[in-house]
Design a protein around this motif. Structure first.
Motif, PDB file in Angstrom:
ATOM      1  N   SER A 213      35.742  11.400  59.618  1.00 16.23           N
ATOM      2  CA  SER A 213      36.280  12.152  60.755  1.00 16.23           C
ATOM      3  C   SER A 213      35.865  13.619  60.729  1.00 16.23           C
ATOM      4  O   SER A 213      35.886  14.299  61.754  1.00 16.23           O
ATOM      5  CB  SER A 213      37.813  12.055  60.768  1.00 16.23           C
ATOM      6  OG  SER A 213      38.379  12.744  59.664  1.00 16.23           O
ATOM      7  N   PHE A 214      35.471  14.117  59.555  1.00 11.41           N
ATOM      8  CA  PHE A 214      35.081  15.527  59.429  1.00 11.41           C
ATOM      9  C   PHE A 214      33.570  15.735  59.551  1.00 11.41           C
ATOM     10  O   PHE A 214      33.098  16.870  59.500  1.00 11.41           O
ATOM     11  CB  PHE A 214      35.555  16.081  58.073  1.00 11.41           C
ATOM     12  CG  PHE A 214      37.036  16.018  57.870  1.00 11.41           C
ATOM     13  CD1 PHE A 214      37.882  16.926  58.482  1.00 11.41           C
ATOM     14  CD2 PHE A 214      37.599  15.021  57.077  1.00 11.41           C
ATOM     15  CE1 PHE A 214      39.256  16.860  58.301  1.00 11.41           C
ATOM     16  CE2 PHE A 214      38.973  14.946  56.891  1.00 11.41           C
ATOM     17  CZ  PHE A 214      39.801  15.860  57.511  1.00 11.41           C
ATOM     18  N   LEU A 215      32.829  14.632  59.712  1.00 10.71           N
ATOM     19  CA  LEU A 215      31.373  14.730  59.689  1.00 10.71           C
ATOM     20  C   LEU A 215      30.712  14.367  61.009  1.00 10.71           C
ATOM     21  O   LEU A 215      29.487  14.389  61.116  1.00 10.71           O
ATOM     22  CB  LEU A 215      30.806  13.810  58.591  1.00 10.71           C
ATOM     23  CG  LEU A 215      31.287  14.068  57.160  1.00 10.71           C
ATOM     24  CD1 LEU A 215      30.776  12.973  56.232  1.00 10.71           C
ATOM     25  CD2 LEU A 215      30.822  15.432  56.670  1.00 10.71           C
ATOM     26  N   THR A 216      31.496  14.034  62.011  1.00  9.45           N
ATOM     27  CA  THR A 216      30.934  13.483  63.251  1.00  9.45           C
ATOM     28  C   THR A 216      30.022  14.459  63.985  1.00  9.45           C
ATOM     29  O   THR A 216      29.177  14.035  64.771  1.00  9.45           O
ATOM     30  CB  THR A 216      32.058  13.031  64.196  1.00  9.45           C
ATOM     31  OG1 THR A 216      32.972  14.131  64.404  1.00  9.45           O
ATOM     32  CG2 THR A 216      32.825  11.858  63.599  1.00  9.45           C
ATOM     33  N   ARG A 217      30.178  15.746  63.763  1.00  7.14           N
ATOM     34  CA  ARG A 217      29.360  16.722  64.488  1.00  7.14           C
ATOM     35  C   ARG A 217      28.091  17.117  63.733  1.00  7.14           C
ATOM     36  O   ARG A 217      27.337  17.967  64.200  1.00  7.14           O
ATOM     37  CB  ARG A 217      30.197  17.970  64.793  1.00  7.14           C
ATOM     38  CG  ARG A 217      31.358  17.689  65.757  1.00  7.14           C
ATOM     39  CD  ARG A 217      32.083  18.960  66.124  1.00  7.14           C
ATOM     40  NE  ARG A 217      33.185  18.696  67.048  1.00  7.14           N
ATOM     41  CZ  ARG A 217      33.967  19.642  67.563  1.00  7.14           C
ATOM     42  NH1 ARG A 217      33.753  20.918  67.253  1.00  7.14           N
ATOM     43  NH2 ARG A 217      34.944  19.326  68.380  1.00  7.14           N
ATOM     44  N   ASN A 218      27.892  16.535  62.569  1.00  3.24           N
ATOM     45  CA  ASN A 218      26.687  16.811  61.792  1.00  3.24           C
ATOM     46  C   ASN A 218      25.993  15.480  61.505  1.00  3.24           C
ATOM     47  O   ASN A 218      26.367  14.763  60.574  1.00  3.24           O
ATOM     48  CB  ASN A 218      27.043  17.534  60.481  1.00  3.24           C
ATOM     49  CG  ASN A 218      25.812  18.020  59.728  1.00  3.24           C
ATOM     50  OD1 ASN A 218      24.792  17.332  59.647  1.00  3.24           O
ATOM     51  ND2 ASN A 218      25.912  19.215  59.154  1.00  3.24           N
ATOM     52  N   LYS A 219      25.009  15.113  62.325  1.00  7.57           N
ATOM     53  CA  LYS A 219      24.397  13.784  62.218  1.00  7.57           C
ATOM     54  C   LYS A 219      23.722  13.565  60.880  1.00  7.57           C
ATOM     55  O   LYS A 219      23.703  12.438  60.365  1.00  7.57           O
ATOM     56  CB  LYS A 219      23.404  13.567  63.356  1.00  7.57           C
ATOM     57  CG  LYS A 219      22.197  14.506  63.349  1.00  7.57           C
ATOM     58  CD  LYS A 219      21.245  14.169  64.486  1.00  7.57           C
ATOM     59  CE  LYS A 219      19.994  15.061  64.453  1.00  7.57           C
ATOM     60  NZ  LYS A 219      19.035  14.709  65.532  1.00  7.57           N
ATOM     61  N   TYR A 220      23.162  14.616  60.306  1.00  9.04           N
ATOM     62  CA  TYR A 220      22.507  14.458  59.015  1.00  9.04           C
ATOM     63  C   TYR A 220      23.535  14.216  57.910  1.00  9.04           C
ATOM     64  O   TYR A 220      23.366  13.340  57.065  1.00  9.04           O
ATOM     65  CB  TYR A 220      21.672  15.698  58.683  1.00  9.04           C
ATOM     66  CG  TYR A 220      20.573  15.980  59.672  1.00  9.04           C
ATOM     67  CD1 TYR A 220      19.741  14.974  60.143  1.00  9.04           C
ATOM     68  CD2 TYR A 220      20.351  17.274  60.158  1.00  9.04           C
ATOM     69  CE1 TYR A 220      18.726  15.234  61.058  1.00  9.04           C
ATOM     70  CE2 TYR A 220      19.332  17.548  61.065  1.00  9.04           C
ATOM     71  CZ  TYR A 220      18.532  16.524  61.519  1.00  9.04           C
ATOM     72  OH  TYR A 220      17.527  16.790  62.416  1.00  9.04           O
ATOM     73  N   ALA A 221      24.596  15.000  57.918  1.00  7.53           N
ATOM     74  CA  ALA A 221      25.644  14.844  56.907  1.00  7.53           C
ATOM     75  C   ALA A 221      26.293  13.470  57.005  1.00  7.53           C
ATOM     76  O   ALA A 221      26.617  12.846  55.984  1.00  7.53           O
ATOM     77  CB  ALA A 221      26.695  15.932  57.069  1.00  7.53           C
TER      78      ALA A 221
ATOM     79  N   LYS B 205      28.248  20.466  54.000  1.00  9.43           N
ATOM     80  CA  LYS B 205      29.289  19.859  54.836  1.00  9.43           C
ATOM     81  C   LYS B 205      30.059  18.800  54.068  1.00  9.43           C
ATOM     82  O   LYS B 205      31.290  18.726  54.153  1.00  9.43           O
ATOM     83  CB  LYS B 205      28.647  19.242  56.085  1.00  9.43           C
ATOM     84  CG  LYS B 205      29.644  18.720  57.108  1.00  9.43           C
ATOM     85  CD  LYS B 205      30.418  19.844  57.752  1.00  9.43           C
ATOM     86  CE  LYS B 205      31.329  19.333  58.868  1.00  9.43           C
ATOM     87  NZ  LYS B 205      32.116  20.423  59.490  1.00  9.43           N
ATOM     88  N   ILE B 206      29.359  17.979  53.308  1.00 14.52           N
ATOM     89  CA  ILE B 206      30.009  16.934  52.509  1.00 14.52           C
ATOM     90  C   ILE B 206      30.938  17.551  51.476  1.00 14.52           C
ATOM     91  O   ILE B 206      32.085  17.120  51.300  1.00 14.52           O
ATOM     92  CB  ILE B 206      28.944  16.049  51.828  1.00 14.52           C
ATOM     93  CG1 ILE B 206      28.198  15.215  52.874  1.00 14.52           C
ATOM     94  CG2 ILE B 206      29.582  15.137  50.783  1.00 14.52           C
ATOM     95  CD1 ILE B 206      26.968  14.513  52.334  1.00 14.52           C
ATOM     96  N   ASN B 207      30.484  18.588  50.785  1.00 16.63           N
ATOM     97  CA  ASN B 207      31.309  19.234  49.756  1.00 16.63           C
ATOM     98  C   ASN B 207      32.513  19.953  50.348  1.00 16.63           C
ATOM     99  O   ASN B 207      33.582  20.009  49.724  1.00 16.63           O
ATOM    100  CB  ASN B 207      30.462  20.215  48.949  1.00 16.63           C
ATOM    101  CG  ASN B 207      29.485  19.513  48.019  1.00 16.63           C
ATOM    102  OD1 ASN B 207      29.697  18.380  47.608  1.00 16.63           O
ATOM    103  ND2 ASN B 207      28.402  20.194  47.681  1.00 16.63           N
TER     104      ASN B 207
END
Length: 341
Positions: free
Chosen positions: A144-152, A218-220
């Motif tokens: 849910s926290f990564l949807t705006r970063n396609k690479y992440a 972003k992942i971290n």
């Protein structure tokens, strides 16, 4: 439509997309954690989740408790998987075809029991069962926290697939577990995985900054997976050829929920490592919770009996000192026959 996802690649699984709002991912988390990879859900089965748990998840997602019904309606509408990315969905299909799989057939609020009933669609069940087997349980909320970063998003999902393998093999004390905790990936593979094969060609610096470094940060910052990486170059040290990732999490040990799943006792059994060492059990089988459950239920009791009769060490020695290729096929056939009963 394919009925089984058992043989699809990790890359394909990581690229399967579902665009949802944060509250929908938090609601999906309650369903995902209740799945059991060994007890297959049929068309007429459903999942019950307490209203209190769903409300708690929405509160964590910063959604008001009074908005539960609206959140459920949004979840029902948004919970659709998109299968694409050049993989053939059917044998005769166009490789660029996209197929949409709705997660939910219906959602029903059961006021008297203070529960919500979720019915999964029959077509999506094989997919979510495979995801449950391959992904760590904490992944759904993190998405849910990564949807705006396609690479992440896609890199995180792929790293999660590897990390789940590490968790299982590490618990089974299999030496090869480390390669999944510190995976090495060729740069060309990472470009393809991230969907940036046509971007930043021959531009390592831009690719690292805009894809790898951006995704890792972003992942971290937002997930329960901690990632670092190092660059590996060719013999002359001029060209970056591979990237080695280092994965860790505060959830390195199985969560209590995962310790109750079918197959866990088989994974941590002393017999699993013993059979692996004498080439009678493969990595792929250890990673299959259904296989480990059947071994623990139907075959490991037989090994317990041999151990009590002081015969286990003798059999172990025979396999270690003999040519494995002459014995393995016969042995594995006997095991499969026993498991099929």
């Amino acid at each position: 439509m394919i009925n089984s996802f058992e043989n699809i690649s990790d890359v394909y699984l990581a690229k399967i997309d579902m665009k949802m709002s944060r509250e929908s991912y938090f609601l999906y988390d309650s369903i995902f954690k209740r799945l059991n990879g060994c007890k297959y859900i049929t068309d007429n089965q459903y999942i019950l989740v307490p209203v209190s748990e769903l409300a708690s998840n929405l509160k964590e997602a910063k959604v008001k408790q009074s908005d539960l019904k609206d959140a459920l309606k949004t979840f029902q509408r948004e919970a659709v998987y998109t299968l694409s990315d050049g993989e053939k969905i059917e044998e005769q299909s166009d490789k660029d075809q996209k197929v949409l799989l709705s997660l939910l057939a219906y959602t029903r609020c059961m006021t008297e029991k203070e529960e919500v009933e979720f019915m999964l669609t029959s077509t999506v069940i094989p997919l979510v069962m495979e995801m449950h087997k391959r992904y760590p349980s904490f992944m759904i909320k993190d998405l849910s926290f990564l949807t705006r970063n396609k690479y992440a998003l896609v890199i995180y999902k792929y790293l999660c697939l590897l990390y789940k393998k590490f968790l299982i093999l590490d618990r089974a004390k299999i030496p090869s577990a480390k390669k999944y905790k510190n995976p090495i990936m060729p740069v060309d593979f990472l470009r393809e995985l991230a969907g940036s094969a046509d971007e930043y060609q021959n531009q390592w610096s831009n690719f690292e900054i805009r894809v790898i470094r951006s995704a890792v940060k972003k992942i971290n910052d937002t997930t329960q997976l901690t990632v670092s990486y190092e660059k590996l170059s060719d013999g002359e040290g001029k060209t970056i050829t591979d990237v080695r990732f280092h994965l860790s999490s505060k959830l390195d040990k199985y969560s209590p929920m995962e310790e109750t799943v079918e197959g866990y006792k088989g994974i941590v059994s002393e017999y699993t490592r013993m059979l692996y060492d004498i080439h009678l059990l493969h990595e792929k089988e250890i990673l299959d919770p259904c296989m480990m459950h059947r071994l623990n239920e139907k075959f490991y009791p037989y090994l317990d009996q041999l151990k009590q009769e002081n015969k286990l060490d003798r059999i172990n020695k025979i396999y270690r000192e003999s040519d494995p290729t002459k014995l393995v096929n016969s042995y594995r056939w006997q095991v499969k026959s026993l498991l099929a009963q």
